[in-house]
Enzyme design. Structure first.
Site, PDB file in Angstrom:
ATOM      1  N   CYS A  61       0.889  -1.184   0.000  1.00  0.00           N
ATOM      2  CA  CYS A  61       0.000   0.000   0.000  1.00  0.00           C
ATOM      3  C   CYS A  61       0.918   1.222   0.000  1.00  0.00           C
ATOM      4  CB  CYS A  61      -0.894   0.001   1.234  1.00  0.00           C
ATOM      5  SG  CYS A  61      -1.685  -1.591   1.600  1.00  0.00           S
ATOM      6  N   SER A  62       1.426   1.599  -1.163  1.00  0.00           N
ATOM      7  CA  SER A  62       2.650   2.405  -1.188  1.00  0.00           C
ATOM      8  C   SER A  62       2.474   3.912  -1.198  1.00  0.00           C
ATOM      9  CB  SER A  62       3.482   2.019  -2.410  1.00  0.00           C
ATOM     10  OG  SER A  62       2.811   2.399  -3.599  1.00  0.00           O
ATOM     11  N   ALA A  63       1.418   4.443  -1.803  1.00  0.00           N
ATOM     12  CA  ALA A  63       1.310   5.901  -1.986  1.00  0.00           C
ATOM     13  C   ALA A  63       1.276   6.622  -0.628  1.00  0.00           C
ATOM     14  CB  ALA A  63       0.060   6.232  -2.794  1.00  0.00           C
ATOM     15  N   PRO A  64       1.921   7.806  -0.540  1.00  0.00           N
ATOM     16  CA  PRO A  64       2.566   8.596  -1.598  1.00  0.00           C
ATOM     17  C   PRO A  64       4.028   8.247  -1.864  1.00  0.00           C
ATOM     18  CG  PRO A  64       2.524   9.862   0.418  1.00  0.00           C
ATOM     19  CD  PRO A  64       1.833   8.555   0.733  1.00  0.00           C
ATOM     20  N   GLY A  65       4.552   7.212  -1.204  1.00  0.00           N
ATOM     21  CA  GLY A  65       5.873   6.728  -1.565  1.00  0.00           C
ATOM     22  C   GLY A  65       6.984   6.987  -0.577  1.00  0.00           C
ATOM     23  N   GLY A  66       6.679   7.548   0.589  1.00  0.00           N
ATOM     24  CA  GLY A  66       7.720   7.798   1.588  1.00  0.00           C
ATOM     25  C   GLY A  66       8.431   6.527   2.002  1.00  0.00           C
TER      26      GLY A  66
ATOM     27  N   ASP B 150       1.696  -1.296   4.958  1.00  0.00           N
ATOM     28  CA  ASP B 150       1.385  -0.049   5.672  1.00  0.00           C
ATOM     29  C   ASP B 150      -0.085   0.226   5.358  1.00  0.00           C
ATOM     30  OD1 ASP B 150       2.067   2.268   7.243  1.00  0.00           O
ATOM     31  OD2 ASP B 150       1.951   3.423   5.388  1.00  0.00           O
TER      32      ASP B 150
ATOM     33  N   CYS C  72      -1.002   4.147  10.848  1.00  0.00           N
ATOM     34  CA  CYS C  72      -0.816   5.453  11.492  1.00  0.00           C
ATOM     35  C   CYS C  72      -2.038   5.755  12.365  1.00  0.00           C
ATOM     36  CB  CYS C  72      -0.590   6.553  10.460  1.00  0.00           C
ATOM     37  SG  CYS C  72      -1.862   6.651   9.182  1.00  0.00           S
TER      38      CYS C  72
ATOM     39  N   ASP D  98      -5.180  -3.555  -6.197  1.00  0.00           N
ATOM     40  CA  ASP D  98      -5.680  -3.731  -4.836  1.00  0.00           C
ATOM     41  C   ASP D  98      -4.861  -4.855  -4.208  1.00  0.00           C
ATOM     42  OD1 ASP D  98      -7.106  -4.559  -2.546  1.00  0.00           O
ATOM     43  OD2 ASP D  98      -9.031  -3.987  -3.417  1.00  0.00           O
TER      44      ASP D  98
END
Length: 444
Positions: free
Chosen positions: A260-265, A330, A383, A311
């Site tokens: 679940c990568s975005a925004p890529g941090g 994440d 988070c 997905d």
């Protein structure tokens, strides 16, 4: 967008209206700053008012209510204007009362008409004479905390029940403090010591994070538009958000999935640790993956990152079992650890949303679990600070997948984990975002 004004108070009212309609405050604030020519002082006042009103919205609504005879007939923008005046009066020390009254009354006429001006003038003067209700006088203890700290009553009850009243109140108190300006140094381009030296020489006040090994706190100066950011020597990321990748045992040449990568941090943090290898970055939204790639290019790790719109619950359609050395989940979550940075998060969600998200989180874990190699690791992070999305999800996963076991979460700063090895950072612990990290190993 043309805002046709550089008046920080007027822009604050307009921005608050948009955030009430569902827009993210940080994105709206950035858009306004980039589209206007406010002075640095006015930009600061504008940002402070917008965040301040959102943070204290329930308190301000409670205090304004007795002065509105027909609240349903009062335009939303007029209420927002009054909230901006009240926030300045009650929470900002440096703005004189006369200036607040004068500016608010002028705006009432400009944005409305002479009747609006009289209405706003009357309320402000009445409030000044009579004072406002003190939330401390509310008899219901949960409602009292809800109004005092401007948090939904159900969320106050939940956090109190899970963490105890003392810890809950410390968290509530911390949420309305200003967030730190936190960055991650980019190990793909520079060492930490070299970056600190260059930042200091450029006039920035820098200190090392107490939370994350790659984290730096910038105490003075705006870093976002600096050459350091533009050249990819650092990226803006909260200290706590660095911990999931920091805890992963990444080695050069490995194949890693960021589910679940975005925004890529975290994707770029993985890539910078890899140096050689590949990180496959998934996200359900194709447009968000463009942001991941832009970040990867700026940070000089794009050749290690491959994006795919998918997905994470449907990884079976694309990847074979035992493909990845490590997997990061994440997970999409309620975001209640981010309330200091994104204060509107607290108002839009319900307990039903939390339970629904917990189901999705478990589904993602179960879908990607077969894709990690035997002996490999799966890192689960959120988070948020509520147990339904954290410990409870892991408990349910382990019960159904005894081939995985919890390993103590290891961090560069040796942050304390619970007895079962999971790590929760609460917003009051270090003044960073709230985060949960759990390390799972697929047994040999």
């Amino acid at each position: 967008m043309n805002y046709q004004t550089n008046n920080p108070r007027e822009l604050a009212v307009k921005t608050l209206l948009r955030t009430r309609g569902g827009s993210y405050s940080n994105l709206q604030i950035n858009a306004v700053i980039e589209s206007t020519s406010m002075s640095e002082v006015d930009r600061g006042l504008f940002t402070t008012i917008v965040y301040g009103v959102i943070q204290h919205r329930l308190t301000l609504e409670y205090q304004l209510a007795p002065f509105l005879k027909s609240p349903d007939k009062t335009d939303d923008w007029v209420k927002e204007l009054l909230y901006t005046a009240m926030y300045q009066l009650f929470y900002l020390d440096r703005v004189p009362k006369r200036a607040i009254f004068d500016e608010s009354i002028k705006l009432a006429k400009k944005m409305g008409h002479d009747g609006t001006r009289r209405f706003v003038t009357g309320i402000l003067h009445q409030m000044d004479r009579q004072g406002v209700q003190d939330p401390a006088t509310i008899s219901d203890p949960t409602l009292r905390l809800s109004i005092k700290y401007s948090l939904p009553k159900w969320l106050v009850s939940l956090i109190k029940a899970q963490l105890g009243e003392q810890k809950a109140i410390r968290i509530f108190q911390s949420l309305n403090q200003a967030p730190k300006q936190s960055v991650r140094f980019n190990r793909a381009k520079i060492t930490k010591s070299a970056l600190i030296k260059q930042l200091t020489e450029a006039g920035f006040k820098v200190e090392e994070s107490r939370v994350a090994g790659e984290g730096l706190i910038i105490n003075d100066g705006q870093i976002l538009h600096s050459p350091f950011f533009q050249k990819g020597l650092l990226t803006i990321q909260d200290e706590s958000a660095m911990l999931p990748v920091e805890s992963m045992p990444i080695h050069e040449g490995e194949m890693i999935l960021d589910a679940c990568s975005a925004p890529g941090g975290k994707t770029t943090q993985i890539a910078a640790k890899l140096r050689v290898g590949k990180v496959i970055a998934l996200d359900i939204h194709q447009n968000k993956l463009k942001t991941v790639l832009r970040n990867a290019q700026r940070l000089g790790v794009a050749d290690l990152v491959e994006t795919q719109a998918l997905d994470a619950r449907k990884v079976d359609d694309v990847f074979s079992d035992q493909t990845f050395d490590h997997i990061l989940v994440d997970a999409p979550c309620s975001g209640f650890g981010l309330m200091r940075r994104k204060p509107e998060i607290r108002y839009g969600k319900t307990l039903a949303d939390v339970n629904h998200l917990a189901q999705i989180q478990l589904q993602i874990l179960e879908a990607v679990a077969p894709k990690v190699k035997t002996g490999g690791t799966m890192t689960y992070s959120t988070c948020t600070i509520v147990q339904q999305e954290n410990q409870a999800v892991i408990k349910r996963f382990i019960e159904k997948h005894p081939d995985f076991q919890i390993e103590p979460t290891k961090t560069d700063r040796n942050l304390t984990t619970t007895e079962d090895g999971m790590l929760t950072i609460y917003p009051d612990d270090f003044g960073s975002d709230g985060f949960f990290v759990c390390s799972l190993v697929k047994k040999l």
